[in-house]
Each structure stands twice: as C-alpha cells, then as structure tokens.
Design a protein around this motif. Structure first.
Motif, PDB file in Angstrom:
ATOM      1  N   GLN A  36       0.856  -1.205   0.000  1.00 18.91           N
ATOM      2  CA  GLN A  36       0.000   0.000   0.000  1.00 18.91           C
ATOM      3  C   GLN A  36       0.880   1.238   0.000  1.00 18.91           C
ATOM      4  N   GLU A  37       1.960   1.201  -0.793  1.00 16.07           N
ATOM      5  CA  GLU A  37       2.964   2.268  -0.747  1.00 16.07           C
ATOM      6  C   GLU A  37       2.369   3.663  -0.961  1.00 16.07           C
ATOM      7  N   HIS A  38       1.456   3.780  -1.965  1.00 17.95           N
ATOM      8  CA  HIS A  38       0.950   5.122  -2.266  1.00 17.95           C
ATOM      9  C   HIS A  38       0.134   5.688  -1.099  1.00 17.95           C
ATOM     10  N   ALA A  39      -0.667   4.823  -0.459  1.00 21.09           N
ATOM     11  CA  ALA A  39      -1.485   5.285   0.673  1.00 21.09           C
ATOM     12  C   ALA A  39      -0.588   5.667   1.855  1.00 21.09           C
ATOM     13  N   VAL A  40       0.435   4.850   2.109  1.00 22.27           N
ATOM     14  CA  VAL A  40       1.356   5.130   3.215  1.00 22.27           C
ATOM     15  C   VAL A  40       2.088   6.450   2.954  1.00 22.27           C
ATOM     16  N   GLU A  41       2.508   6.658   1.692  1.00 21.65           N
ATOM     17  CA  GLU A  41       3.165   7.923   1.312  1.00 21.65           C
ATOM     18  C   GLU A  41       2.266   9.111   1.647  1.00 21.65           C
ATOM     19  N   GLU A  42       0.987   8.995   1.258  1.00 18.90           N
ATOM     20  CA  GLU A  42       0.046  10.089   1.486  1.00 18.90           C
ATOM     21  C   GLU A  42      -0.135  10.375   2.981  1.00 18.90           C
ATOM     22  N   MET A  43      -0.225   9.293   3.782  1.00 17.80           N
ATOM     23  CA  MET A  43      -0.419   9.454   5.228  1.00 17.80           C
ATOM     24  C   MET A  43       0.817  10.078   5.878  1.00 17.80           C
ATOM     25  N   LYS A  44       2.003   9.688   5.377  1.00 20.96           N
ATOM     26  CA  LYS A  44       3.238  10.259   5.945  1.00 20.96           C
ATOM     27  C   LYS A  44       3.331  11.744   5.612  1.00 20.96           C
ATOM     28  N   ARG A  82      -7.326  -1.680   6.126  1.00 21.24           N
ATOM     29  CA  ARG A  82      -7.822  -0.308   6.273  1.00 21.24           C
ATOM     30  C   ARG A  82      -7.813   0.151   7.729  1.00 21.24           C
ATOM     31  N   SER A  83      -8.172  -0.709   8.693  1.00 19.69           N
ATOM     32  CA  SER A  83      -8.127  -0.224  10.075  1.00 19.69           C
ATOM     33  C   SER A  83      -6.687  -0.181  10.580  1.00 19.69           C
ATOM     34  N   THR A  84      -5.822  -1.048  10.072  1.00 17.29           N
ATOM     35  CA  THR A  84      -4.392  -0.967  10.411  1.00 17.29           C
ATOM     36  C   THR A  84      -3.838   0.390   9.983  1.00 17.29           C
ATOM     37  N   LEU A  85      -4.215   0.814   8.757  1.00 13.69           N
ATOM     38  CA  LEU A  85      -3.732   2.111   8.259  1.00 13.69           C
ATOM     39  C   LEU A  85      -4.287   3.250   9.119  1.00 13.69           C
ATOM     40  N   ALA A  86      -5.570   3.173   9.481  1.00 12.74           N
ATOM     41  CA  ALA A  86      -6.181   4.239  10.273  1.00 12.74           C
ATOM     42  C   ALA A  86      -5.505   4.361  11.644  1.00 12.74           C
ATOM     43  N   ILE A  87      -5.276   3.222  12.306  1.00 12.21           N
ATOM     44  CA  ILE A  87      -4.637   3.246  13.636  1.00 12.21           C
ATOM     45  C   ILE A  87      -3.200   3.763  13.515  1.00 12.21           C
ATOM     46  N   ALA A  88      -2.507   3.353  12.450  1.00 11.76           N
ATOM     47  CA  ALA A  88      -1.122   3.806  12.247  1.00 11.76           C
ATOM     48  C   ALA A  88      -1.099   5.323  12.029  1.00 11.76           C
ATOM     49  N   PHE A  89      -2.043   5.831  11.241  1.00 10.42           N
ATOM     50  CA  PHE A  89      -2.104   7.278  10.993  1.00 10.42           C
ATOM     51  C   PHE A  89      -2.424   8.018  12.300  1.00 10.42           C
ATOM     52  N   ALA A  90      -3.355   7.459  13.087  1.00  2.34           N
ATOM     53  CA  ALA A  90      -3.681   8.064  14.385  1.00  2.34           C
ATOM     54  C   ALA A  90      -2.418   8.168  15.243  1.00  2.34           C
ATOM     55  N   ALA A  91      -1.649   7.076  15.302  1.00  2.00           N
ATOM     56  CA  ALA A  91      -0.422   7.071  16.111  1.00  2.00           C
ATOM     57  C   ALA A  91       0.573   8.098  15.581  1.00  2.00           C
ATOM     58  N   SER A  92       0.680   8.207  14.245  1.00  2.00           N
ATOM     59  CA  SER A  92       1.674   9.127  13.692  1.00  2.00           C
ATOM     60  C   SER A  92       1.291  10.585  13.972  1.00  2.00           C
ATOM     61  N   LEU A  93      -0.015  10.874  14.101  1.00  2.00           N
ATOM     62  CA  LEU A  93      -0.446  12.237  14.438  1.00  2.00           C
ATOM     63  C   LEU A  93      -0.188  12.553  15.912  1.00  2.00           C
ATOM     64  N   ILE A  94      -0.288  11.528  16.746  1.00  2.00           N
ATOM     65  CA  ILE A  94      -0.177  11.700  18.195  1.00  2.00           C
ATOM     66  C   ILE A  94       1.287  11.678  18.649  1.00  2.00           C
ATOM     67  N   CYS A  95       2.088  10.825  18.007  1.00  2.00           N
ATOM     68  CA  CYS A  95       3.480  10.596  18.418  1.00  2.00           C
ATOM     69  C   CYS A  95       4.342  11.837  18.177  1.00  2.00           C
TER      70      CYS A  95
END
Ligand SMILES: [Zn+2]
Length: 397
Positions: free
Chosen positions: A10-18, A50-63
């Motif tokens: 899911q490289e493109h989605a991960v790129e966008e979230m980063k 999809r929920s793995t990505l959502a939780i990871a994005f949540a963590a990246s916003l909080i961390c």
C-alpha cells in the motif's frame, strides 16, 4: 521501525499518510499544510489493512516523532488506551443514533496531551440515515483539533453526503507476489511455503501467515477440504458440521488469546509508567476500569474473529469447488488447491458443472444464514446435506 511498517503493498497510501503527518505538525503550530485535513475516508477490501492504516495514521499524528512505533504514545494508541484516540466499532449490526450523539459530543473535546483528537470509525457503511446525519454535522463544522478517520469497504457503501466531506484514500488488494515476499522478508518464511500459503489463503495476509507458520492451522484446513468427498451418509453431515464449528472456535481462540494477553500487558505497562505524580489509588482505579473496557472489547473481538473463521471455512470450500469448476470447464488455470488435483479431478468427472454451481450457491446462502444468526451447526449441516445432494437446493434461491 515505523507505525506504517505492517502495511503490505500500500505504498501510495502510506506515502500520502506520511505526507499528511508532516503537514499536520505544521498546521498544529499555525502554519499552512495542505496535505492535512480533518476528515478522511479509508476504503479497501477485507484483509487490505484499512483499520491498520487508520490506527497507524492516528499514532503518527499523536506521536512526537511522527509514528516511531516505540514511544509510550505509539504503544498506547496500539493498545487502544490513548486518551486522545478513540476507536469506534458498531455495537450490534448498525450504529445507533444515541451512541453517535454522545460520540459527537466527545469529538468536540480538546485533546489532552497531543495536538490532535483522533477518532477512528470502523464500518462506516453501518451508519443508517439517522445516525449518519448526526455524524455529518460534526464533519461539516469540525472542531479545530479533531480528526475523523472513517473506514469502509468501498466508497459506494458510504452516504454521498459523508463521502463528499472526506479526503479519500483507497487501499487495494495486495498482489500474491507482494504478500509472499513480505512473509519471507518479515517472518523468515521459506519462499515456497510463503507462495503456497498466499495462494491457499487467496490473498488474505493474516490467514496466509497463520497457514505458513502454524502446522495445526494447515491441518484444520486440510480437514475442511476433505469434507466434500467424505459425505457418504446423511448422518455424517451432522458430525462434520459439529467438527467445522469446533475447529473454527479453536482457530478463533488461537488468534485472540495472544492478542488479549498483549493488550492486558500493554494496559498494565501504560498505567505503571503513568503512575508518577498521581496517587497510586487513582491509578489503580483507572487501570481497573481500563481492564474492564478491555474485557468488553475482547468479547466483541472474539465474536468478530469467530465470524471471520466461519467465513474462512466457506472461502476454503468455495476455492475447492472453484477448482472443480475449472477442471469441468476444461480451463488450464492454476488451481488454488493444486496439491489436491487428483481428488478434484475425480469429483469433476463424477459430477456436473451445474451441480458444482449449486454447491457454490449454497455456500453463499450459508454465509447469509450465519450473518442472520442462524445456529452455526444447523447452518453448516444444511450446507453439507446440499453438498451431498445438490438437487435439494431449490432453483429459486
Ligand atoms: Zn511514537
């Protein structure tokens, strides 16, 4: 290590979230950051993460380090105990209006220790119109520090009014090659085993890993695939149905028990580390209540996992009859169950493709029955009786 590492293909989605994470840090200090927005819709087929990505994005916003995966914030988000991240799943079939209202009230609260208050909502397709319009109000006028991460299988499952308020991130099913490479790279699984497990799991990552690493999971799968050629007498259908249900329960336990233990440990660690400066009694009380919440979530997780296991049995059987149909149609496509070719060829020769199609139909019907809460043993028994004699399936269904 990074919170996004567990996403596969899911490289493109991960790129966008980063990118959004970087811009979120700018927005938090009053600068401009166009890659960040307040409402996201994450879609993807089951198993795509999809929920793995959502939780990871949540963590990246909080961390504080943008999702290191190791700090207290990242670990607490992963354990579901971070005060600034809520993870919402429907209680029952649909979201209730009352529960949605109180969610919206909580959503307007400011975060306690991070720049953002993140709300991950799973299965947004389970909002009916009344609950959806309640949610819509908050999406239209988002509180400044609140971020909504909505998850659904496809865009079409979500009300257009909600959809149009969100930035859309689409996950795709990763290719079989990407999955089996990842199994080898991350878990050291032998490439041939990884390729077999990925094909047998029909691309479901968690299932592929379990098949590749756990002999008892492989054994239970083999027992399921023995069933279609092992229904000589009607009475055996009842025995086999009981075996399917017992085996699904055993698989569900094997999946949730380690997760339950990890969560329990994470909560104890989280409260142990937060103890300084507060009264020990208060911390103990908070921990007790967190463990109680965990128990409720553990029960609903087990229900979900068990229903996934039933789905997996049905998927394995569909794959088996798909293979029979491939032989019957004279196609030279690769079989999902190549190792069972002799058995599949024999069944293909001794039955008609019309019968195979009826058997596949009854598998679909069984899935509907299980969703409608029919007793699992009865649902599987009636499926097996139809496997034995496909003429029993009325042509109208
Ligand atoms: Zn972190």
């Amino acid at each position: 290590m990074n919170v996004f590492d567990s996403l596969i293909g899911q490289e493109h989605a991960v790129e966008e979230m980063k990118h959004a994470t970087t811009d979120a840090a700018k927005v938090a200090i009053g600068e401009r950051g166009d890659a960040m927005t307040h409402a996201w819709l994450i879609t993807g087929p089951p198993g795509s993460g999809r929920s793995t990505l959502a939780i990871a994005f949540a963590a990246s916003l909080i961390c504080p380090s943008g999702g290191c995966g190791e700090c207290v914030d990242c670990r607490n988000v992963a354990a579901g105990v971070h005060p600034d991240v809520e993870h919402i799943v429907p209680e029952g079939i649909n979201y209730k209006v009352e529960a949605t209202r109180s969610l919206i009230e909580r959503a307007s609260l400011l975060p306690t220790r991070s720049p953002w208050h993140v709300i991950v909502v799973e299965d947004v397709d389970r909002f009916r119109i009344d609950a959806a319009s309640t949610l819509l109000k908050s999406l239209e006028e988002p509180p400044p520090a609140t971020v909504w991460l909505l998850c659904a299988p496809t865009v079409d499952d979500v009300f257009p009014t909600i959809r149009s308020r969100c930035r859309h991130v689409a996950l795709t099913s990763p290719t079989f090659a990407a999955i089996s490479q990842q199994l080898t790279a991350r878990f050291g699984i032998d490439p041939a085993m990884a390729a077999w497990a990925t094909r047998a799991a029909q691309g479901h990552i968690g299932r592929a890993r379990a098949l590749a690493t756990d002999e008892s999971v492989r054994l239970r799968r083999k027992q399921i695939l023995d069933i279609p050629t092992n229904l000589r007498v009607v009475s055996s259908c009842f025995d086999q149905a009981n075996k399917i249900v017992a085996s699904a329960n055993a698989d569900a336990d094997a999946i949730v028990t380690p997760l339950d233990q990890e969560d329990d440990q994470d909560i104890r660690t989280a409260f142990g580390e937060g103890a300084e400066g507060k009264g020990l009694k208060t911390v103990e009380r908070q921990m007790k209540s967190a463990l109680k919440d965990l128990d409720d979530r553990a029960k609903s997780r087990r229900r979900r996992v068990l229903s996934d296991q039933y789905d997996r049995v049905l998927l394995d059987l569909t794959g088996f009859y798909r293979d029979v149909l491939i032989i019957q149609s004279g196609s030279d496509l690769v079989l999902i169950n190549e190792e069972l070719r002799p058995k599949i060829e024999k069944l293909a020769q001794t039955s008609s493709s019309a019968e195979t199609l009826k058997r596949i139909d009854v598998i679909r019907e069984t899935r509907d029955n299980l969703l409608a809460n029919v007793n699992p043993v009865s649902a599987f028994e009636s499926m097996l009786v139809t496997f034995r004699n496909p003429q029993l399936l009325s042509s109208g269904s």
